[in-house]
Design a protein around this motif. Structure first.
Motif, PDB file in Angstrom:
ATOM      1  N   PHE A 461       9.802 -38.754  -6.813  1.00  0.00           N
ATOM      2  CA  PHE A 461       8.671 -39.240  -6.481  1.00  0.00           C
ATOM      3  C   PHE A 461       8.984 -40.872  -6.207  1.00  0.00           C
ATOM      4  N   LEU A 464       9.760 -40.597  -2.794  1.00  0.00           N
ATOM      5  CA  LEU A 464       8.485 -40.426  -1.987  1.00  0.00           C
ATOM      6  C   LEU A 464       7.978 -41.795  -1.566  1.00  0.00           C
TER       7      LEU A 464
ATOM      8  N   ARG B  17      10.209 -33.104  10.604  1.00  0.00           N
ATOM      9  CA  ARG B  17       8.874 -32.673  10.304  1.00  0.00           C
ATOM     10  C   ARG B  17       9.428 -31.530   9.174  1.00  0.00           C
ATOM     11  N   TRP B  20      10.441 -33.346   5.941  1.00  0.00           N
ATOM     12  CA  TRP B  20       9.221 -33.750   5.346  1.00  0.00           C
ATOM     13  C   TRP B  20       8.413 -32.446   4.367  1.00  0.00           C
ATOM     14  N   TRP B  21       8.353 -31.485   5.076  1.00  0.00           N
ATOM     15  CA  TRP B  21       7.763 -30.198   4.607  1.00  0.00           C
ATOM     16  C   TRP B  21       8.784 -29.715   3.298  1.00  0.00           C
ATOM     17  N   PHE B  23      10.789 -31.438   1.560  1.00  0.00           N
ATOM     18  CA  PHE B  23      10.789 -32.248   0.625  1.00  0.00           C
ATOM     19  C   PHE B  23       9.368 -32.398  -0.193  1.00  0.00           C
ATOM     20  N   SER B  24       8.303 -32.162   0.267  1.00  0.00           N
ATOM     21  CA  SER B  24       7.098 -32.047  -0.126  1.00  0.00           C
ATOM     22  C   SER B  24       7.134 -30.618  -1.225  1.00  0.00           C
ATOM     23  N   ILE B  25       7.559 -29.748  -0.616  1.00  0.00           N
ATOM     24  CA  ILE B  25       7.600 -28.474  -1.579  1.00  0.00           C
ATOM     25  C   ILE B  25       8.332 -28.711  -2.569  1.00  0.00           C
ATOM     26  N   LEU B  27       9.090 -31.656  -4.238  1.00  0.00           N
ATOM     27  CA  LEU B  27       8.248 -32.426  -5.287  1.00  0.00           C
ATOM     28  C   LEU B  27       7.054 -31.605  -5.875  1.00  0.00           C
ATOM     29  N   ALA B  28       6.484 -30.776  -5.191  1.00  0.00           N
ATOM     30  CA  ALA B  28       5.422 -30.159  -5.751  1.00  0.00           C
ATOM     31  C   ALA B  28       6.077 -29.190  -6.905  1.00  0.00           C
TER      32      ALA B  28
END
Lengths: 569, 88
Positions: A461, A464, B17, B20-21, B23-25, B27-28
C-alpha cells in the motif's frame, strides 16, 4: 605474540602493497587480502588477548567477542566484493586508501580499549577522506575538506571524552557506559558524529555522492557501521539514542524524497537505516542489540549493492540525476535486477535480508511496550519502501525513456552485484544461518503467516501511495538545504559581515603598524648604521669601526669592575 | 511517447493497464488474506483488519506531503553552492 596482532594489520599491509604491485599481482593482493583477513578474524578467540605498553598505558590491541567478529566479518566480506567491483576501474591510490580505511574499521572491531579504538578511528577518518578526494572533481575536493574537518572535529570530541573518562575512572577499558557526565557525553557525541546523527548528519549526504562510483561503495559501508558497533559496546540501553534514532529515521526519508541526485538518495537512506540501528541500541535489550547487529550486517550488503548499481549507471552514462536518467532497464537487465533486489532488501520485503533483521528491532520495541517507537519504526518501514524501494529503481531504470542505451555492467562489477544480491536473498530465506553469530542467544521465528501478511499490506500500500502521489514527486533540478548550509553559507556570510564591521579597526591598526615600522627603521639606522649603503662614512653609533686598542681598554675596564664587585660583595 | 517506445513491452498503454489491474488484485488479496490469517497485534490497533494497508498508505501520504511542504523552504537550484564558490 601473534595473539596481539589485529587482523586489521593484514589489511594495512595489503593497502601498502597495492601501489608497488602491478597487474595480476595487484589483483591477487586485492582479492586475497580480505579472504586472509576473514580467516584471521575467525582465529581471534573471545576475551582480551594480552596487553602492550604504549605511552605508559597498558593497551589491549586485540579483544574478541561474537559481536566484534560479526562486524569484522561483514567488513572483510565488503572489502572482498568491493575490491572485485572496483579493481578494473579504480585507480591504485583509491584502492589503497579504501583498504587502509577498511583496516581502520576492522581495527575498531577488535580494539580492546579506548586508546586503540581511537587510533583506528582516526585511521578511518584519514583514509576515508582520501577516498572522497579520489572523486577527482573540484566538488569532491571541497566536500572532502568539509568531510575531513567534520571527522577531525569528531575525533577531538571523542578524545576529550576518552581522556575525561581515563582521569575520572583511571580505566580505558571498553565497557557499557551511560551518558551521565561531561566525558561520557563527549564520547557519545564523538561516536554519533560518525553515525551521521543530527545535527551534523549533513556530512554524509555531502561527501559520499562526490566520491568516484567505486569509492562511494566503500564509503557506504564502514564509518557509520563502526559507529553502530561502538555504540553497542559502549552505550547499550542509553535512552537518548532512541530519540536520536527515530529522528534519523524520519529525516532520512524526508530528505531522500526531496533529492534528485541518485547517490544522494542512497546517502540519505543510510542515515535512515542507521537510525533504525541507533534506536535499537537505545532500546538496549538483548533482542534489540541482536537486531542492531543483524541489521547492520544485512544493511552493509544491500546498501553496497545499491551503491554498486548506482555506480554502474554513473560509469556507463556519466549522469547522476534522476531528471537525466530513466528507461535504462532496456539495456541494463543485470544491473536493474540486482538493484531491485537491493531495493526490496532495504525495504525489508519478505524473503529478503531486511525482513529477517529489521523485524527484530520492531519486535524489541513492541516487547518493551514502546508504542510510539514501534509505530514510528513501522511507518518508517513503509517510508523506506517509498523512497529507496521504489523511487530509486523507478527513476533510474523505468519512469520515462531518457533515450540512453548504455551497456550493462562489466563482468567484474556484475559478479560483485550478483554475489551481494544472492546474499540479500540467502539471508532472507535462511536467516537461521546468521542468527547463531549474533551476540546473544536468540530464538526467533522470522516468518509467521500473520507477520508476512502485515508487512505485505504495509509495503504494497505504500507502493500504491507512491504511484498515486507520483505527480507530487516530480523530480526537479534542485538540491535541498541541510544543516551544512550553516557552515557553507551562513558562517562565511557572518565572517564577511564581521570583517566589514571590523574594517575601521583594521584600518587603524594598519596605520599604527606602519608608523611603528617607520620608527623602528629610523632607530635601526641611527644606532646600527645605514643598511642601504655598503660603505658610508656616516655610520650609526654601534656600526662604526673602533680601534682594537679602544676595545681592549673597554674590556679591561669591564673586567676590573667585575672583579671589584665580586670581591666587595 | 514516441513510436519506438510503444514497441517496448513495458511502455505499451495496454501493458500498463494490465499491470495496474494485476497490482490492484494483489493489493486486494493481501487485505483479504487477513480474513483467513490471524495477524497478531502488539498494541490492539495493529491487529485490526486492514490496519497495515491503511497505516502504510497514510504514513506515506503524510511523509510525501511533509517533504513537499519542506521542499518549498529547502529546495534550491542545483548550482546554489557553486554560485558562492564562483564568487569567492
Amino acid at each position: 605474540m601473534p595473539d596481539l596482532l589485529s587482523p586489521a594489520l593484514i589489511m594495512i599491509v595489503a593497502a601498502m602493497a597495492i601501489g608497488p604491485a602491478k597487474g595480476h599481482l595487484r589483483t591477487a593482493v586485492l582479492l586475497l587480502a580480505p579472504l586472509i583477513t576473514l580467516w584471521a578474524i575467525w582465529q581471534v578467540p573471545d576475551g582480551v588477548q594480552g596487553t602492550v605498553k604504549f605511552l605508559s598505558y597498558n593497551v589491549e590491541p586485540v579483544e574478541g567477542s561474537a559481536l566484534r567478529r560479526l562486524f569484522a566479518t561483514v567488513f572483510a566480506l565488503m572489502v572482498f566484493v568491493g575490491g572485485l567491483y572496483a579493481f578494473r576501474l579504480a585507480r591504485w591510490y583509491e584502492l589503497a586508501a579504501a583498504y587502509a580505511y577498511a583496516a581502520g574499521a576492522i581495527g575498531v572491531c577488535f580494539a580492546g580499549d579506548l586508546i586503540v579504538l581511537f587510533l583506528y578511528w582516526e585511521l578511518m577518518a584519514l583514509f576515508s577522506t582520501v577516498v572522497v578526494w579520489c572523486g577527482g572533481t573540484p566538488a569532491a575536493r571541497a566536500a572532502g575538506i568539509r568531510y575531513a574537518i567534520m571527522h577531525l572535529l569528531g575525533g577531538v570530541v571523542l578524545k576529550v571524552g576518552i581522556e575525561g573518562v581515563l582521569i575520572s575512572t583511571g580505566s580505558i577499558e571498553i565497557r557499557p557506559l551511560l551518558a551521565t557526565d561531561f566525558s561520557t557525553w563527549m564520547i557519545l557525541c564523538g561516536i554519533l558524529i560518525n553515525a551521521a546523527a543530527p545535527p551534523v548528519s549533513a556530512w554524509l549526504a555531502d561527501a559520499y555522492p562526490e566520491a568516484s562510483p567505486t569509492g562511494s561503495v566503500f564509503l557506504s559501508a564502514f564509518t557509520t557501521k563502526t559507529a553502530v558497533l561502538v555504540l553497542i559496546l559502549l552505550f547499550p540501553g542509553e535512552p537518548v539514542l532512541i530519540g536520536v534514532g527515530l529522528f534519523m529515521v524520519v529525516y532520512g526519508i524526508v530528505y531522500a524524497l526531496l533529492e534528485n541526485d541518485i547517490r544522494r538518495i542512497l546517502a540519505y537512506s543510510i542515515v535512515n537505516q542507521v537510525g533504525f540501528m541507533v534506536c535499537a541500541v537505545g532500546i538496549g535489550t538483548e533482542l534489540a542489540l541482536n537486531g542492531a547487529a543483524a541489521h547492520a550486517f544485512a544493511h552493509i550488503i544491500y546498501k553496497a549493492l545499491l551503491f554498486m548499481s548506482a555506480g554502474v549507471v554513473i560509469y556507463r552514462t556519466g549522469k547522476t540525476r534522476c531528471t537525466e536518467l530513466g528507461g535504462l532497464y532496456r539495456t541494463m537487465p543485470v544491473t536493474t535486477i540486482c538493484c531491485i533486489i537491493g531495493a526490496l532488501a532495504i525495504s525489508s520485503f519478505p524473503l529478503t535480508s531486511g525482513f529477517t533483521t529489521k523485524s527484530l528491532i520492531s519486535l524489541a520495541a513492541a516487547n518493551e511496550q514502546m508504542v510510539w517507537v514501534y509505530m514510528t519504526l513501522t511507518a518508517a518501514s513503509a517510508g523506506v519502501f517509498l523512497h529507496a524501494g521504489i523511487k530509486f529503481p523507478w527513476f533510474v531504470f523505468f519512469q520515462r525513456d531518457s533515450g540512453m542505451r548504455p551497456k550493462d555492467a562489466p563482468w567484474n562489477m556484475a559478479a560483485a552485484m550478483i554475489i551481494f544480491a544472492a546474499l540479500c536473498i540467502l539471508l532472507g530465506v535462511a536467516p537461521q544461518w546468521l542468527y547463531p553469530f549474533l551476540p546473544y542467544p536468540i530464538e526467533y521465528e522470522a516468518y509467521t503467516a500473520g507477520k508476512v501478511v502485515f508487512y505485505l499490506q504495509l509495503l504494497l500500500f505504500s507502493g500504491l501511495a507512491f504511484f498515486i502521489l507520483l505527480p507530487l514527486m516530480k523530480r526537479t533540478e534542485t538540491i535541498s538545504l541541510d544543516v551544512d548550509w550553516l557552515w557553507r553559507r551562513a558562517a562565511p556570510w557572518l565572517l564577511q559581515q564581521g570583517s566589514r564591521g571590523l574594517q575601521p579597526l583594521l584600518v587603524f591598526s594598519a596605520s599604527t603598524w606602519q608608523s611603528l615600522e617607520a620608527l623602528s627603521k629610523r632607530m635601526a639606522v641611527n644606532y646600527l648604521g645605514q643598511p642601504e649603503t655598503a660603505d658610508s662614512e656616516e655610520r650609526g653609533l654601534f656600526a662604526r669601526s673602533w680601534p682594537i686598542g679602544a676595545t681592549a681598554l673597554w674590556i679591561a675596564i669591564l673586567l676590573s669592575a667585575y672583579v671589584f664587585i665580586y670581591y666587595t660583595d | 511517447m514516441s513510436d519506438s517506445d510503444s514497441q517496448d513491452f513495458l511502455s505499451r498503454p495496454q501493458t500498463i493497464r494490465r499491470l495496474w489491474w494485476g497490482f490492484s488484485i494483489v493489493l486486494a488479496l493481501t487485505v483479504a488474506a487477513q480474513l483467513v490469517i490471524y495477524v497478531k497485534g502488539y498494541f490492539v490497533v495493529d491487529g485490526w483488519f486492514g490496519f497495515g494497508a491503511v497505516y502504510g498508505f497514510l504514513s506515506c501520504l503524510l511523509m510525501v506531503l511533509a517533504a513537499k511542504a519542506l521542499g518549498y523552504f529547502l529546495k534550491k537550484p542545483a548550482d546554489f553552492y557553486q554560485q558562492d564558490e564562483d564568487d569567492a
